[in-house]
Each structure stands twice: as structure tokens, then as C-alpha cells.
Design a protein around this motif. Structure first.
Motif, mmCIF file in Angstrom:
data_model
loop_
_atom_site.group_PDB
_atom_site.id
_atom_site.type_symbol
_atom_site.label_atom_id
_atom_site.label_comp_id
_atom_site.label_asym_id
_atom_site.label_seq_id
_atom_site.Cartn_x
_atom_site.Cartn_y
_atom_site.Cartn_z
ATOM 1 N N ILE A 190 0.836 -1.204 0.000
ATOM 2 C CA ILE A 190 0.000 0.000 0.000
ATOM 3 C C ILE A 190 0.871 1.255 0.000
ATOM 4 O O ILE A 190 0.584 2.223 -0.716
ATOM 5 C CB ILE A 190 -0.938 -0.020 1.216
ATOM 6 N N GLN A 191 1.953 1.240 0.788
ATOM 7 C CA GLN A 191 2.829 2.409 0.807
ATOM 8 C C GLN A 191 3.498 2.635 -0.544
ATOM 9 O O GLN A 191 3.632 3.773 -1.008
ATOM 10 C CB GLN A 191 3.889 2.256 1.899
ATOM 11 N N THR A 192 3.910 1.546 -1.196
ATOM 12 C CA THR A 192 4.512 1.660 -2.525
ATOM 13 C C THR A 192 3.524 2.257 -3.522
ATOM 14 O O THR A 192 3.869 3.126 -4.328
ATOM 15 C CB THR A 192 4.979 0.278 -3.021
ATOM 16 N N ALA A 193 2.263 1.789 -3.455
ATOM 17 C CA ALA A 193 1.229 2.324 -4.349
ATOM 18 C C ALA A 193 0.958 3.797 -4.050
ATOM 19 O O ALA A 193 0.777 4.604 -4.966
ATOM 20 C CB ALA A 193 -0.058 1.512 -4.208
ATOM 21 N N LEU A 194 0.954 4.155 -2.771
ATOM 22 C CA LEU A 194 0.710 5.550 -2.397
ATOM 23 C C LEU A 194 1.835 6.450 -2.886
ATOM 24 O O LEU A 194 1.590 7.564 -3.373
ATOM 25 C CB LEU A 194 0.554 5.657 -0.876
ATOM 26 N N LYS A 195 3.067 5.974 -2.789
ATOM 27 C CA LYS A 195 4.195 6.756 -3.288
ATOM 28 C C LYS A 195 4.114 6.936 -4.797
ATOM 29 O O LYS A 195 4.433 8.015 -5.327
ATOM 30 C CB LYS A 195 5.513 6.071 -2.908
ATOM 31 N N ARG A 196 3.673 5.890 -5.498
ATOM 32 C CA ARG A 196 3.496 5.996 -6.948
ATOM 33 C C ARG A 196 2.440 7.018 -7.299
ATOM 34 O O ARG A 196 2.592 7.814 -8.238
ATOM 35 C CB ARG A 196 3.088 4.643 -7.534
ATOM 36 N N LEU A 197 1.353 7.014 -6.531
ATOM 37 C CA LEU A 197 0.280 7.986 -6.778
ATOM 38 C C LEU A 197 0.791 9.407 -6.581
ATOM 39 O O LEU A 197 0.533 10.288 -7.417
ATOM 40 C CB LEU A 197 -0.886 7.708 -5.833
ATOM 41 N N ALA A 199 3.856 10.462 -6.763
ATOM 42 C CA ALA A 199 4.830 10.795 -7.807
ATOM 43 C C ALA A 199 4.122 11.136 -9.115
ATOM 44 O O ALA A 199 4.571 12.028 -9.857
ATOM 45 C CB ALA A 199 5.792 9.622 -8.004
ATOM 46 N N THR A 200 3.026 10.452 -9.407
ATOM 47 C CA THR A 200 2.272 10.721 -10.639
ATOM 48 C C THR A 200 1.590 12.085 -10.578
ATOM 49 O O THR A 200 1.606 12.846 -11.549
ATOM 50 C CB THR A 200 1.215 9.627 -10.867
ATOM 51 N N ILE A 201 1.006 12.397 -9.425
ATOM 52 C CA ILE A 201 0.297 13.675 -9.275
ATOM 53 C C ILE A 201 1.264 14.849 -9.270
ATOM 54 O O ILE A 201 0.993 15.911 -9.835
ATOM 55 C CB ILE A 201 -0.539 13.658 -7.981
ATOM 56 N N GLY A 202 2.414 14.661 -8.625
ATOM 57 C CA GLY A 202 3.376 15.755 -8.515
ATOM 58 C C GLY A 202 2.830 16.888 -7.666
ATOM 59 O O GLY A 202 2.211 16.659 -6.620
ATOM 60 N N ASN A 203 3.030 18.106 -8.124
ATOM 61 C CA ASN A 203 2.556 19.272 -7.368
ATOM 62 C C ASN A 203 1.269 19.871 -7.944
ATOM 63 O O ASN A 203 0.924 21.013 -7.648
ATOM 64 C CB ASN A 203 3.652 20.344 -7.333
ATOM 65 N N ARG A 204 0.554 19.105 -8.757
ATOM 66 C CA ARG A 204 -0.697 19.600 -9.335
ATOM 67 C C ARG A 204 -1.777 19.752 -8.270
ATOM 68 O O ARG A 204 -2.641 20.611 -8.367
ATOM 69 C CB ARG A 204 -1.188 18.631 -10.416
ATOM 70 N N ILE A 205 -1.761 18.858 -7.266
ATOM 71 C CA ILE A 205 -2.726 18.903 -6.176
ATOM 72 C C ILE A 205 -1.962 18.850 -4.861
ATOM 73 O O ILE A 205 -1.033 18.050 -4.710
ATOM 74 C CB ILE A 205 -3.716 17.715 -6.243
ATOM 75 N N CYS A 206 -2.366 19.675 -3.925
ATOM 76 C CA CYS A 206 -1.740 19.681 -2.597
ATOM 77 C C CYS A 206 -2.532 18.730 -1.694
ATOM 78 O O CYS A 206 -3.516 19.128 -1.076
ATOM 79 C CB CYS A 206 -1.715 21.093 -2.020
ATOM 80 N N LEU A 207 -2.094 17.483 -1.646
ATOM 81 C CA LEU A 207 -2.772 16.489 -0.820
ATOM 82 C C LEU A 207 -2.232 16.540 0.605
ATOM 83 O O LEU A 207 -1.028 16.636 0.826
ATOM 84 C CB LEU A 207 -2.556 15.080 -1.388
ATOM 85 N N LYS A 208 -3.141 16.443 1.583
ATOM 86 C CA LYS A 208 -2.742 16.417 2.983
ATOM 87 C C LYS A 208 -3.268 15.199 3.726
ATOM 88 O O LYS A 208 -2.680 14.791 4.727
ATOM 89 C CB LYS A 208 -3.236 17.679 3.707
ATOM 90 N N TYR A 209 -4.353 14.597 3.206
ATOM 91 C CA TYR A 209 -5.014 13.551 3.972
ATOM 92 C C TYR A 209 -5.265 12.304 3.132
ATOM 93 O O TYR A 209 -5.540 12.392 1.929
ATOM 94 C CB TYR A 209 -6.356 14.054 4.529
ATOM 95 N N VAL A 210 -5.169 11.165 3.799
ATOM 96 C CA VAL A 210 -5.527 9.875 3.225
ATOM 97 C C VAL A 210 -6.599 9.261 4.119
ATOM 98 O O VAL A 210 -6.384 9.116 5.328
ATOM 99 C CB VAL A 210 -4.324 8.925 3.131
ATOM 100 N N ALA A 211 -7.734 8.925 3.545
ATOM 101 C CA ALA A 211 -8.832 8.319 4.303
ATOM 102 C C ALA A 211 -8.867 6.824 4.021
ATOM 103 O O ALA A 211 -8.970 6.405 2.866
ATOM 104 C CB ALA A 211 -10.168 8.966 3.925
ATOM 105 N N LEU A 212 -8.756 6.026 5.082
ATOM 106 C CA LEU A 212 -8.793 4.571 4.982
ATOM 107 C C LEU A 212 -9.817 4.029 5.971
ATOM 108 O O LEU A 212 -10.117 4.680 6.977
ATOM 109 C CB LEU A 212 -7.412 3.967 5.282
ATOM 110 N N ASP A 213 -10.341 2.847 5.709
ATOM 111 C CA ASP A 213 -11.390 2.311 6.571
ATOM 112 C C ASP A 213 -10.812 1.784 7.884
ATOM 113 O O ASP A 213 -9.612 1.852 8.138
ATOM 114 C CB ASP A 213 -12.210 1.247 5.849
ATOM 115 N N GLY A 214 -11.701 1.230 8.724
ATOM 116 C CA GLY A 214 -11.313 0.826 10.064
ATOM 117 C C GLY A 214 -10.264 -0.264 10.130
ATOM 118 O O GLY A 214 -9.612 -0.442 11.166
#
Length: 448
Positions: A190-197, A199-214
């Protein structure tokens, strides 16, 4: 077909002309096919050039799906002024046989049991204002032989330990440094996939939060999210032990205690109360505070939603949390509730776009089938926009009915000895295209 080709021009720089042409045929086939969406079914409904071999070649072509999904989203849906969060979840699809790549036994949330099938972990971007999720990345969960053996051995050891172990702490056990975490294979994926995401987005969007289930409401999950400089929003178990920081006077020798008295979520101090509302004899109390859970080495921003039935006095509660200590309780509740939008993406991918239907077995074909089904969630939404300008209730079923009607009309007109004039031709297409629609895009033409 022209609108399909127009939308595909957004990702044309990423694909070979032949692959782009094959993709247009596959998408058209998915829009008009009735029944299960398989390679054979698609080939039967495509227009010129859509033979089974053509469809097969496309499914066995290695495609840069991460970039394709992002570029299409960026051109078609991205609104830089809006706020976005990342949402992640796992989807399990049932599969039979023995040869399919990644086939294993996974827990299905729908069936509430372990089933043979395939598992995919997906990340999406959720637009907070629109309250809509756009899937951008799909990673297949493939367990290695070493991982399977280790998981089985751990389960057996835990079972034996529970049978023979005496109450209390085992003799000779030592305190562990909670700051040091060794991520298990699931979290590493999951961390590898998140890092890929990211890297793909770059600085186009300023992401601060990741929402995951319980399932991810634990410290290792928070650790992996914090490692990529994001904050986690998730849910703790309903029986999770929470402690405020120790505030009393410390008179005993030794270090000052870290934890205060354990909280009773049904009898919380009024100073934590943020909001109260009552609807139909159901009172909802929302509390927020910075509390500790002994699994985490740091304080959490905790929101407790307590519901009380005023007739029976029965109570139920949910414990949400964020690693961002400054986040307001309203946003924590909203962001976590918006995480569920990715479930609607999975529903549409299964119901309309073949995520549950595909029969491919090789790795490349399975990867393409899963990614294409979630790509169609975004692609169909783009196709729906012109129709929804006239009819906001226009649905995916209406869209598929429209394209199937156009396919019937095209084949019928080919049989006519003389092609009708343009006005009559347009009317024929409109009439036939809305025959099976639930919410017709245009009003039927009245009979003279």
C-alpha cells in the motif's frame, strides 16, 4: 463514436495509434454489450475492426495505467481551486479455476466470508465540494509463497500460544520501542502504491489527507502514511481504550505519568462536547479531543459520535481519528464519510464495466481488465455530462441504452437501399437510442 474518440484524444500522447484505435473499439463494445463484459462479448458488439483478435491484442498490451488515469482526470475533471483527499480501499472479485494470475483466498466484505478470487487495492481522489471519487490507481494484491507461509505459521503460533499461555505478561518479555515499526507485506504494498500515486500527481494537487477504513485504524498504518508526509483519517475499534493526557499533580517518585484515567465514551466530560442534535427521538452528541491510545506513541485527534435512543436509552458510538491534531471535527467526519465514495466506484466497475466478469488469466490481461473497468467509471462520467445538462437523473443504464440503440440504428440503416436525409436520420437515431432508457435525454417526438 465521435464523442468517444474526442475524449480519448486527452490520452492520445501516451498510446500508440494502433493501441488507441483498439481502445476506442473496446470502449464502444463495453458501452453497447448486453450481458457479461468479456473479450468475446465485446468483440460481438464492436463496429468495424473489432474482431476477437483485435480485442485480445489490446488486453495483452502493457499500458501505463497510472499515467493514463491521471492525465484523463487532469484534463477532464481536475479543478485546482477545489480541495481533494486521497481515499484507499480493497476490492475483492470472485474467480474460479486455478490459472488466473494472483488467484488466492481473500475476505469478501459483501459475502462476509473468505472466497477464492482476486484482490485489488485502489486509490482515488475525492473532490470535497463535489463529494465524488475519481479512481486513479489499481494495484493487484499478489501474495508471495514466503508471505503465505509466514502468515500461516504466525496464525498457528498464535493459536498454540493462546491455548498454553498463562494470564499476564510472558516472563522475560521486554518493552518495545513503539516508534520503530516494521511494515508487513500488505502495508508495504500500500505504501509503494501511495508513493506511486504521489509521484504521478506531482505538485498539481496539494494532498494532505488519506482516508482509509477501520481495518487501517492502527499505528503501523498511521506510520506508513506519516512516512510520505500525509495525515491519516480512519476509525478506531469501538472498544478502543482512550486516555487524556495526565493533568493532575504528580507526588509519587518516578517519571510523570503520560496517561490520565481511561475514558468512558458513554460518560464523557462536557468540555469535549462540540455539537448536539436530536432527530426522531435519536440524539447525536459529537465530542472531540486529543487523546492517547496505548498502541500509538503520540496523541490522536479523536472524534466520538455518540447516538442515544431517547425512548430506550440504548447507545451506540463511532470513534474516528486523525493524525492531524489541528483538523476540525466537522472535517474529520466529512472526510471519513467521503471515503465511502470509492465503494460506489467499485460498485459501478462491477455492475457495468466488467470488474466481476472478465475471464483473463495472464498477468498483463488481468491488470488491463481491472484498470480498464475503473477507467470506465471516469470515462462514462465524462460521457454523461452532456446528457445530464438536460436531465440530471440520466444514469449509466441510460447511457448504455443510448449507445446500444445507436448500434441497432446503424446496422438497420445499412440495410436500406437509400440513406435517409440528415434530419430524418437524426430523428431515427434519437427515437431508437431512447427505447430502453429509464430517463430519456430528450422528449419523445409526438406522433402526427
Amino acid at each position: 463514436m465521435t464523442e468517444i474518440l474526442a475524449l480519448l484524444q486527452n490520452i492520445a500522447p501516451l498510446l500508440e495509434p494502433t493501441t488507441l484505435r483498439q481502445m476506442s473499439q473496446v470502449i464502444f463494445g463495453m458501452l453497447v454489450v448486453s450481458g457479461r463484459i468479456t473479450m468475446l462479448g465485446i468483440s460481438r458488439w464492436t463496429e468495424k475492426g473489432g474482431s476477437y483478435r483485435t480485442i485480445q491484442r489490446f488486453y495483452y498490451t502493457v499500458l501505463p495505467w497510472d499515467v493514463i488515469q491521471w492525465l484523463f482526470f487532469r484534463v477532464s475533471f481536475l479543478k485546482p481551486a477545489d480541495e481533494y483527499i486521497a481515499a484507499g480501499d480493497e476490492v475483492v472479485v470472485s474467480k474460479a479455476g486455478k490459472e488466473t494470475h494472483g488467484l488466492d483466498r481473500f475476505f469478501s466484505g459483501i459475502q462476509q466470508r473468505v472466497i477464492p478470487g482476486l484482490s485489488f487495492f485502489a486509490f482515488s481522489l475525492v473532490n470535497i465540494r463535489e463529494e465524488r471519487s475519481y479512481p486513479l490507481q489499481v494495484t493487484q494484491v499478489v501474495k508471495s509463497a514466503v508471505e503465505k507461509a509466514a502468515s500461516k505459521a504466525k496464525a498457528e503460533a498464535k493459536k498454540k500460544s493462546a491455548e498454553k499461555r498463562k494470564p499476564g505478561r510472558p516472563k522475560g518479555s521486554k518493552n518495545k520501542d513503539k516508534q520503530e515499526v516494521e511494515l508487513n507485506p500488505e502495508l508495504v504494498r500500500i505504501q509503494t502504491a501511495l508513493k506511486r500515486l504521489l509521484a504521478t500527481i506531482g505538485n498539481r494537487i496539494c494532498l494532505k489527507y488519506v482516508a482509509l477504513d477501520g481495518h487501517f485504524g492502527n499505528y503501523p498504518s498511521a506510520f506508513l502514511v506519516r512516512q510520505v508526509a500525509l495525515h491519516l483519517i480512519s476509525k478506531l475499534r469501538s472498544d478502543a481504550a482512550l486516555y487524556p493526557a495526565f493533568e493532575g499533580e504528580h507526588k509519587r517518585p518516578g517519571p510523570k505519568p503520560k496517561y490520565g484515567e481511561k475514558l468512558d465514551v458513554h460518560k464523557l466530560n462536557g468540555k469535549y462536547l462540540k455539537e448536539t442534535s436530536t432527530v426522531d427521538n435519536l440524539r447525536t452528541d459529537i465530542y472531540q479531543g486529543q487523546f492517547y491510545n496505548k498502541e500509538f506513541p503520540f496523541a490522536l485527534n479523536v472524534v466520538i459520535v455518540l447516538k442515544t435512543n431517547l425512548d430506550t436509552q440504548a447507545q451506540a458510538h463511532v470513534i474516528l481519528f486523525s493524525t492531524d491534531l489541528d483538523l476540525d471535527y466537522v472535517k474529520i467526519i466529512k472526510f471519513y464519510s467521503l471515503r465511502f465514495q470509492i465503494e460506489f466506484n467499485f460498485r459501478d466497475a462491477k455492475q457495468y464495466w466488467g470488474l466481476e466478469d472478465f475471464m483473463n488469466v495472464k498477468e498483463a490481461a488481468v491488470t488491463n481488465a481491472a484498470n480498464l473497468s475503473l477507467f470506465m467509471v471516469n470515462f462514462s462520467y465524462a460521457l454523461l455530462q452532456p446528457f445530464r445538462q438536460h436531465n440530471p437523473g440520466y444514469s449509466v443504464l441510460d447511457l448504455k441504452s443510448h449507445y446500444r440503440g445507436c448500434r441497432y440504428a446503424t446496422e438497420t440503416i445499412k440495410m436500406l437501399p437509400e440513406k435517409p436525409d440528415a434530419i430524418l436520420l437524426a430523428e431515427i437515431f434519437q427515437q431508437i437510442a431512447r427505447l430502453g432508457a429509464i430517463h430519456p435525454a430528450f422528449q419523445p417526438v409526438a406522433n402526427p
